[in-house]
Design a protein around this motif. Structure first.
Motif, mmCIF file in Angstrom:
data_model
loop_
_atom_site.group_PDB
_atom_site.id
_atom_site.type_symbol
_atom_site.label_atom_id
_atom_site.label_comp_id
_atom_site.label_asym_id
_atom_site.label_seq_id
_atom_site.Cartn_x
_atom_site.Cartn_y
_atom_site.Cartn_z
ATOM 1 N N ARG A 196 -22.850 56.995 6.171
ATOM 2 C CA ARG A 196 -22.771 56.860 4.720
ATOM 3 C C ARG A 196 -22.183 58.116 4.079
ATOM 4 O O ARG A 196 -21.610 58.082 2.989
ATOM 5 N N GLY A 197 -22.314 59.234 4.800
ATOM 6 C CA GLY A 197 -21.830 60.507 4.260
ATOM 7 C C GLY A 197 -22.982 61.488 4.171
ATOM 8 O O GLY A 197 -23.906 61.288 3.370
ATOM 9 N N GLY A 198 -22.967 62.506 5.024
ATOM 10 C CA GLY A 198 -24.043 63.494 5.030
ATOM 11 C C GLY A 198 -25.331 62.992 5.640
ATOM 12 O O GLY A 198 -26.404 63.531 5.353
ATOM 13 N N THR A 199 -25.263 61.960 6.497
ATOM 14 C CA THR A 199 -26.473 61.404 7.108
ATOM 15 C C THR A 199 -27.096 62.410 8.078
ATOM 16 O O THR A 199 -26.415 62.998 8.906
ATOM 17 N N PHE A 200 -28.410 62.581 7.967
ATOM 18 C CA PHE A 200 -29.146 63.549 8.784
ATOM 19 C C PHE A 200 -29.205 63.084 10.240
ATOM 20 O O PHE A 200 -29.421 61.907 10.518
ATOM 21 N N GLN A 201 -29.007 63.999 11.160
ATOM 22 C CA GLN A 201 -29.099 63.745 12.604
ATOM 23 C C GLN A 201 -28.283 62.524 13.023
ATOM 24 O O GLN A 201 -28.766 61.623 13.716
ATOM 25 N N TYR A 202 -27.020 62.547 12.649
ATOM 26 C CA TYR A 202 -26.145 61.430 12.989
ATOM 27 C C TYR A 202 -24.786 61.928 13.461
ATOM 28 O O TYR A 202 -24.220 62.870 12.909
ATOM 29 N N PHE A 203 -24.295 61.326 14.501
ATOM 30 C CA PHE A 203 -22.872 61.368 14.848
ATOM 31 C C PHE A 203 -22.555 60.057 15.557
ATOM 32 O O PHE A 203 -23.481 59.334 15.968
ATOM 33 N N PRO A 204 -21.310 59.690 15.708
ATOM 34 C CA PRO A 204 -20.984 58.381 16.310
ATOM 35 C C PRO A 204 -21.268 58.400 17.813
ATOM 36 O O PRO A 204 -20.391 58.597 18.642
ATOM 37 N N HIS B 219 -25.050 52.923 28.655
ATOM 38 C CA HIS B 219 -25.688 53.461 27.442
ATOM 39 C C HIS B 219 -25.958 52.355 26.432
ATOM 40 O O HIS B 219 -25.063 51.583 26.075
ATOM 41 N N LEU B 220 -27.214 52.294 25.973
ATOM 42 C CA LEU B 220 -27.638 51.347 24.935
ATOM 43 C C LEU B 220 -28.188 52.138 23.765
ATOM 44 O O LEU B 220 -29.170 52.873 23.906
ATOM 45 N N ASP B 221 -27.562 51.988 22.598
ATOM 46 C CA ASP B 221 -27.934 52.749 21.408
ATOM 47 C C ASP B 221 -28.607 51.806 20.412
ATOM 48 O O ASP B 221 -28.026 50.777 20.039
ATOM 49 N N VAL B 222 -29.844 52.140 19.985
ATOM 50 C CA VAL B 222 -30.639 51.221 19.160
ATOM 51 C C VAL B 222 -31.057 51.921 17.874
ATOM 52 O O VAL B 222 -31.712 52.973 17.912
ATOM 53 N N PRO B 223 -30.730 51.385 16.709
ATOM 54 C CA PRO B 223 -31.157 52.003 15.450
ATOM 55 C C PRO B 223 -32.681 52.098 15.361
ATOM 56 O O PRO B 223 -33.407 51.211 15.830
ATOM 57 N N SER C 166 -33.300 60.913 21.762
ATOM 58 C CA SER C 166 -33.407 60.503 20.357
ATOM 59 C C SER C 166 -32.179 60.930 19.563
ATOM 60 O O SER C 166 -31.431 61.831 19.939
ATOM 61 N N ASN C 167 -32.016 60.286 18.415
ATOM 62 C CA ASN C 167 -30.779 60.363 17.651
ATOM 63 C C ASN C 167 -30.326 61.790 17.331
ATOM 64 O O ASN C 167 -31.115 62.719 17.228
ATOM 65 N N GLY C 168 -29.015 61.939 17.207
ATOM 66 C CA GLY C 168 -28.435 63.212 16.801
ATOM 67 C C GLY C 168 -28.504 64.267 17.887
ATOM 68 O O GLY C 168 -27.865 64.130 18.948
ATOM 69 N N PRO C 169 -29.264 65.338 17.670
ATOM 70 C CA PRO C 169 -29.263 66.446 18.642
ATOM 71 C C PRO C 169 -29.775 66.051 20.022
ATOM 72 O O PRO C 169 -29.320 66.587 21.029
ATOM 73 N N GLY C 170 -30.724 65.126 20.099
ATOM 74 C CA GLY C 170 -31.214 64.692 21.404
ATOM 75 C C GLY C 170 -30.117 64.027 22.213
ATOM 76 O O GLY C 170 -29.971 64.268 23.411
ATOM 77 N N VAL C 171 -29.335 63.181 21.567
ATOM 78 C CA VAL C 171 -28.228 62.516 22.241
ATOM 79 C C VAL C 171 -27.136 63.522 22.585
ATOM 80 O O VAL C 171 -26.538 63.470 23.667
ATOM 81 N N ALA C 172 -26.872 64.448 21.672
ATOM 82 C CA ALA C 172 -25.879 65.486 21.959
ATOM 83 C C ALA C 172 -26.276 66.298 23.185
ATOM 84 O O ALA C 172 -25.443 66.626 24.033
ATOM 85 N N ASP D 280 -39.742 60.906 20.324
ATOM 86 C CA ASP D 280 -40.040 61.220 18.919
ATOM 87 C C ASP D 280 -40.284 59.893 18.207
ATOM 88 O O ASP D 280 -40.301 58.834 18.834
ATOM 89 N N GLY D 281 -40.466 59.954 16.917
ATOM 90 C CA GLY D 281 -40.845 58.754 16.188
ATOM 91 C C GLY D 281 -39.782 57.688 16.125
ATOM 92 O O GLY D 281 -40.091 56.523 15.849
ATOM 93 N N THR D 282 -38.535 58.032 16.419
ATOM 94 C CA THR D 282 -37.470 57.037 16.259
ATOM 95 C C THR D 282 -37.558 55.919 17.282
ATOM 96 O O THR D 282 -37.006 54.844 17.069
ATOM 97 N N TYR D 283 -38.198 56.160 18.424
ATOM 98 C CA TYR D 283 -38.385 55.032 19.339
ATOM 99 C C TYR D 283 -39.837 54.913 19.783
ATOM 100 O O TYR D 283 -40.148 54.534 20.910
ATOM 101 N N PHE D 284 -40.728 55.162 18.845
ATOM 102 C CA PHE D 284 -42.142 54.972 19.128
ATOM 103 C C PHE D 284 -42.438 53.505 19.433
ATOM 104 O O PHE D 284 -43.320 53.194 20.240
ATOM 105 N N GLY D 285 -41.690 52.599 18.828
ATOM 106 C CA GLY D 285 -41.881 51.171 19.086
ATOM 107 C C GLY D 285 -41.633 50.801 20.535
ATOM 108 O O GLY D 285 -42.149 49.787 21.015
ATOM 109 N N MET D 286 -40.852 51.612 21.251
ATOM 110 C CA MET D 286 -40.663 51.382 22.685
ATOM 111 C C MET D 286 -41.703 52.153 23.498
ATOM 112 O O MET D 286 -42.431 51.566 24.302
#
Length: 456
Positions: A112-120, A161-165, A74-80, A28-34
């Motif tokens: 930050r609080g209520g962040t979309f598609q985020y978990f630790p 596992h390598l996690d990249v913003p 990709s972040n959130g549900p993809g990682v889950a 998806d677009g979150t790692y299009f740079g890769m």
């Protein structure tokens, strides 16, 4: 003109330098740079329809090729979605690098609080994986990618596992030449060799034994040490048993192979041997932890244990000689030492014992093969694996999915070419088979590949 590079491109270039040419994952677009830089670096993307499948594909690819299996989510549900794959492939001990994206700097880690598609993501994966880290800033992408690769290639294989913003992955900065270097300049490049004194003590112990045997674990498979294993076994006249995950380390037609379906013969060998060489196995639950009544008691049986890591050495059972070394390096050195010694075991006594073991195997085979006489409808599952073997050939890769299906498949399939059977021996995962099969065909496009799948 100053060259600029995106964060994801740094990862692509480092992977290419590592020899990676296949990555499994859903973009998806979150790692299009890769992803957008894969083609320029000679990397193909193989895309499943679920991220757990991508992790299984990377694990299967790694096991069949001896190379690094790389996947992404990709972040959130993809990682889950990927998490069940992480649990299984790490347990199986497959060499997998999982690259994930996370939300941008400033709204994640911490949330930050209520962040979309985020978990630790790192905090959740870290206890399940071999190593897990988040890249905090652009200037640390290369450093932490190389660190991840060091973790991939050190010790027992597993999931790294390598996690990249997403902001790091997709933004561009001026190139620092130190980011790019030869893979060998960042880690050890040779397998760990056994010490000379340890090797000599192992030779003396095995050559003085009346009934030596070898128990091979998946460390032998990862090292690709099939020829060295066979040579050592033949030099010693020693029967070979394997862990469930290492069944494919030997051609099971070999007279020294005491294969996985022959549980009574395995128990006889393990209880009657006076010296056991355990290579690349932790002696886990499916090996009965190396304990009586399935093995001889320590006072009646010498044990040499060889492993890449020190943690398994003597952990579940006392050892007489613990050796930290790569399984392949150790077996090659042992084979050479046995050749130099020109060891000639007491063949008459040894052959009598081996004949007894083969007789027990034959009796077990006869009992199992009675099921093949059943011509009922629905078809008895005993017919499936044998039919696959006859049709597909000895070098075909057979993928065995979990559940009762795997029991019948293992009973009626015979490994004739090393490293040609896949499954999830340590987790018994249901549903990994289809993705493993696709990856097996990617790894070995020249051979037939089949999956036996089902459950109860």
């Amino acid at each position: 003109r100053t060259e600029k590079v995106r964060g994801g491109e740094i990862i692509s270039r480092i992977l290419a330098a590592e020899g990676v040419d296949k990555v499994f994952g859903i973009i998806d677009g979150t790692y299009f740079g890769m992803y957008a830089t894969f083609a320029a670096n000679g990397i193909d993307l193989i895309t499943p329809r679920h991220e757990a499948c991508a992790v299984h594909m990377a694990g299967a690819y790694a096991r069949l090729t001896g190379r690094l299996g790389v996947c992404m989510a990709s972040n959130g549900p993809g990682v889950a979605n990927a998490i069940s794959g992480v649990a299984v492939e790490n347990a199986e001990g497959n060499r997998v690098l999982l690259i994930t994206s996370s939300r941008r700097e400033g709204i994640a880690y911490p949330d930050r609080g209520g962040t979309f598609q985020y978990f630790p993501q790192v905090e959740v994966i870290r206890p399940m994986a071999k190593w897990s880290v988040a890249v905090p800033t652009f200037d640390r992408v290369a450093e932490l990618t190389r660190q991840a690769l060091r973790e991939c290639w050190s010790g027992r294989p597993g999931v790294v596992h390598l996690d990249v913003p997403e902001s790091v992955m997709n933004s561009s900065h001026e190139v620092d030449p130190s980011w790019f270097r030869d893979a060998g300049s960042s880690r050890l490049s040779r397998p760990q060799q056994p010490g000379a004194a340890d090797l000599q003590e192992a030779v003396d112990l095995l050559c003085s034994a009346a009934r030596p045997m070898i128990h091979a674990g998946s460390g032998v498979l990862h090292a690709g040490a099939y020829d060295a294993l066979r040579e050592v076994a033949e030099a010693l006249g020693a029967p070979v048993t394997t862990s469930w995950g290492a069944r494919a380390v030997i051609d099971e037609r070999h007279p020294l192979s005491v294969g996985m379906p022959y549980v009574n013969a395995q128990r006889k060998a393990r209880c009657e041997s006076d010296a056991v060489l355990v290579v690349g196995s932790r002696l886990g639950e499916t090996d009965f932890w190396g304990k009586a009544p399935y093995w001889a008691r320590p006072e009646a049986q010498k044990l040499i244990q060889v492993d890449l890591e020190t943690a398994p050495l003597g952990n579940n059972r006392p050892v007489d000689l613990a050796i930290q070394a790569d399984a392949g390096a150790f077996l090659s050195a042992l084979a050479e030492a046995l050749r130099a010694r020109r060891f000639s075991p007491e063949r008459q006594a040894r052959e009598s014992w081996l004949a007894e073991l083969r007789k027990v195997c034959k009796e077990r085979r006869k009992g199992l093969d009675k099921h093949l006489a059943k011509k009922t409808v629905p078809m008895h599952p005993a017919h499936v694996a044998g039919a696959c073997q006859r049709v597909l050939g000895d070098d075909a890769v057979l993928v065995v999915d979990g559940g009762n299906t795997s029991i019948w498949a293992h009973f009626f399939h015979q490994v004739r070419t090393p490293n040609t059977i896949l499954g999830t021996a340590k987790m018994g995962m249901l549903g990994a088979g289809v993705s493993q099969t696709i990856a097996a065909k990617v790894a070995r496009p020249e051979v037939n590949v089949a999956c036996i799948i089902g459950d109860g």
